[in-house]
Motif scaffolding. Structure first.
Motif, short mmCIF file in Angstrom:
data_model
loop_
_atom_site.label_atom_id
_atom_site.label_comp_id
_atom_site.label_asym_id
_atom_site.label_seq_id
_atom_site.Cartn_x
_atom_site.Cartn_y
_atom_site.Cartn_z
N VAL A 45 0.83 -1.20 0.00
CA VAL A 45 0.00 0.00 0.00
C VAL A 45 0.87 1.25 0.00
O VAL A 45 0.59 2.22 -0.72
N TRP A 46 1.95 1.25 0.79
CA TRP A 46 2.85 2.39 0.82
C TRP A 46 3.48 2.61 -0.56
O TRP A 46 3.59 3.75 -1.03
N ASP A 49 0.95 4.11 -2.92
CA ASP A 49 0.74 5.51 -2.57
C ASP A 49 1.90 6.37 -3.08
O ASP A 49 1.67 7.44 -3.66
N SER A 52 1.69 6.57 -6.94
CA SER A 52 0.64 7.48 -7.40
C SER A 52 0.99 8.93 -7.11
O SER A 52 0.67 9.82 -7.89
N ASN A 53 1.70 9.19 -6.03
CA ASN A 53 2.15 10.54 -5.71
C ASN A 53 3.12 11.04 -6.78
O ASN A 53 3.00 12.16 -7.27
#
Length: 63
Positions: A45-46, A49, A52-53
């Motif tokens: 998940v990290w 994230d 996507s950032n």
């Protein structure tokens, strides 16, 4: 009131005599599997994230 007492008595009997509780070794093994899975999923998940950032930051810089 008698039904309630009977319910608790039967529940206790089932928990003590019918439930198959894991051994200490099985419990430790299962706990380690859950901890490792939690860390792996957290890292996934990290990573998603962070990716996507980066993608969105580059996209917004274009405009």
């Amino acid at each position: 009131m008698n039904k309630l007492r009977n319910y608790f008595r039967e529940s206790y009997h089932e928990l003590v005599h019918k439930v198959s509780w894991p051994t200490w070794q099985e419990l430790q093994s299962s706990t380690m599997i859950v901890l490792i899975a939690t860390v792996v999923i957290t890292l996934i998940v990290w990573g998603m994230d962070a990716l996507s950032n980066v993608v969105l930051t580059q996209y917004y810089k274009m405009f």
